[in-house]
Motif scaffolding. Structure first.
Motif, PDB file in Angstrom:
ATOM      1  N   THR A   5       0.847  -1.182   0.000  1.00 42.00           N
ATOM      2  CA  THR A   5       0.000   0.000   0.000  1.00 42.00           C
ATOM      3  C   THR A   5       0.884   1.234   0.000  1.00 42.00           C
ATOM      4  O   THR A   5       2.069   1.175   0.339  1.00 42.00           O
ATOM      5  N   HIS A   6       0.295   2.350  -0.387  1.00 38.28           N
ATOM      6  CA  HIS A   6       0.973   3.641  -0.394  1.00 38.28           C
ATOM      7  C   HIS A   6      -0.060   4.672   0.044  1.00 38.28           C
ATOM      8  O   HIS A   6      -1.100   4.805  -0.585  1.00 38.28           O
ATOM      9  N   GLY A  34       1.382  -3.138  10.670  1.00 37.24           N
ATOM     10  CA  GLY A  34       2.590  -2.334  10.743  1.00 37.24           C
ATOM     11  C   GLY A  34       2.269  -0.868  10.523  1.00 37.24           C
ATOM     12  O   GLY A  34       1.107  -0.463  10.594  1.00 37.24           O
ATOM     13  N   ARG A  35       3.309  -0.084  10.246  1.00 37.33           N
ATOM     14  CA  ARG A  35       3.174   1.352   9.984  1.00 37.33           C
ATOM     15  C   ARG A  35       3.823   1.685   8.650  1.00 37.33           C
ATOM     16  O   ARG A  35       4.819   1.069   8.280  1.00 37.33           O
ATOM     17  N   THR A  36       3.269   2.691   7.992  1.00 34.31           N
ATOM     18  CA  THR A  36       3.874   3.122   6.742  1.00 34.31           C
ATOM     19  C   THR A  36       5.256   3.707   7.018  1.00 34.31           C
ATOM     20  O   THR A  36       5.503   4.313   8.059  1.00 34.31           O
ATOM     21  N   ASP A  37       6.156   3.517   6.055  1.00 32.54           N
ATOM     22  CA  ASP A  37       7.510   4.022   6.200  1.00 32.54           C
ATOM     23  C   ASP A  37       7.564   5.513   5.855  1.00 32.54           C
ATOM     24  O   ASP A  37       6.522   6.148   5.641  1.00 32.54           O
ATOM     25  N   ARG A  41       4.752   4.058   2.575  1.00 34.77           N
ATOM     26  CA  ARG A  41       4.534   2.729   1.987  1.00 34.77           C
ATOM     27  C   ARG A  41       4.655   1.593   2.996  1.00 34.77           C
ATOM     28  O   ARG A  41       5.391   1.680   3.964  1.00 34.77           O
ATOM     29  N   ILE A  42       3.925   0.539   2.671  1.00 31.81           N
ATOM     30  CA  ILE A  42       4.119  -0.773   3.275  1.00 31.81           C
ATOM     31  C   ILE A  42       4.250  -1.720   2.100  1.00 31.81           C
ATOM     32  O   ILE A  42       3.423  -1.706   1.191  1.00 31.81           O
ATOM     33  N   LYS A  43       5.292  -2.514   2.109  1.00 34.47           N
ATOM     34  CA  LYS A  43       5.479  -3.453   1.009  1.00 34.47           C
ATOM     35  C   LYS A  43       5.999  -4.769   1.557  1.00 34.47           C
ATOM     36  O   LYS A  43       6.557  -4.831   2.646  1.00 34.47           O
ATOM     37  N   GLY A  44       5.753  -5.805   0.795  1.00 34.66           N
ATOM     38  CA  GLY A  44       6.312  -7.094   1.153  1.00 34.66           C
ATOM     39  C   GLY A  44       5.504  -7.935   2.112  1.00 34.66           C
ATOM     40  O   GLY A  44       6.018  -8.899   2.654  1.00 34.66           O
ATOM     41  N   PRO A  87      -3.575   1.618  -2.911  1.00 32.42           N
ATOM     42  CA  PRO A  87      -3.164   2.942  -2.472  1.00 32.42           C
ATOM     43  C   PRO A  87      -4.321   3.703  -1.817  1.00 32.42           C
ATOM     44  O   PRO A  87      -5.495   3.421  -2.080  1.00 32.42           O
ATOM     45  N   LEU A  88      -3.964   4.683  -0.974  1.00 29.20           N
ATOM     46  CA  LEU A  88      -4.963   5.519  -0.308  1.00 29.20           C
ATOM     47  C   LEU A  88      -4.511   6.972  -0.384  1.00 29.20           C
ATOM     48  O   LEU A  88      -3.397   7.306   0.027  1.00 29.20           O
ATOM     49  N   LEU A  89      -5.376   7.830  -0.921  1.00 31.42           N
ATOM     50  CA  LEU A  89      -5.171   9.272  -0.933  1.00 31.42           C
ATOM     51  C   LEU A  89      -6.066   9.830   0.163  1.00 31.42           C
ATOM     52  O   LEU A  89      -7.284   9.632   0.132  1.00 31.42           O
ATOM     53  N   LEU A  90      -5.475  10.521   1.116  1.00 28.10           N
ATOM     54  CA  LEU A  90      -6.165  10.844   2.362  1.00 28.10           C
ATOM     55  C   LEU A  90      -6.209  12.340   2.650  1.00 28.10           C
ATOM     56  O   LEU A  90      -5.234  13.055   2.437  1.00 28.10           O
TER      57      LEU A  90
END
Length: 101
Positions: A5-6, A34-37, A41-44, A87-90
């Motif tokens: 996700t992004h 987890g938390r976005t970096d 992003r969160i990947k993997g 993805p999420l645009l917030l």
């Protein structure tokens, strides 16, 4: 299934770093969290099987004043071998998503 996700902060015009995110199956069992970096992003994340998945974003923990304290996006995994990107645009009073690649 491979998942990423992004999250983008539409008000600040930058990635939303530190957003808590969890991935659940259709029974509500947590598959990953987890938390976005720093790039939002969160990947993997890898989870097994097909079926309905829910990605839950803790938007209230990220935005100080928001109408949506969390955003839940349900999607269907029909091909577990395929990568799934959501993805999420917030912003405080709106959000948008789409099926990414």
């Amino acid at each position: 299934m491979s998942f990423s996700t992004h999250v983008l902060d539409a008000v600040a015009g930058r990635p939303a770093a530190g957003v808590r995110v969890r991935l659940e199956d259709d029974a509500g069992m947590v598959l990953a969290e987890g938390r976005t970096d720093g790039d939002g992003r969160i990947k993997g994340w890898d989870t097994a099987g097909a079926g309905v998945r829910r990605v839950v974003f803790d938007t209230g923990g990220y935005l100080r004043d928001t109408f949506y304290p969390e955003v839940v996006i349900a999607f269907t995994v029909t091909d577990p071998a395929r990568h799934h990107h959501v993805p999420l645009l917030l912003s405080p009073y709106a959000y948008s998503t789409y099926r990414g690649s």
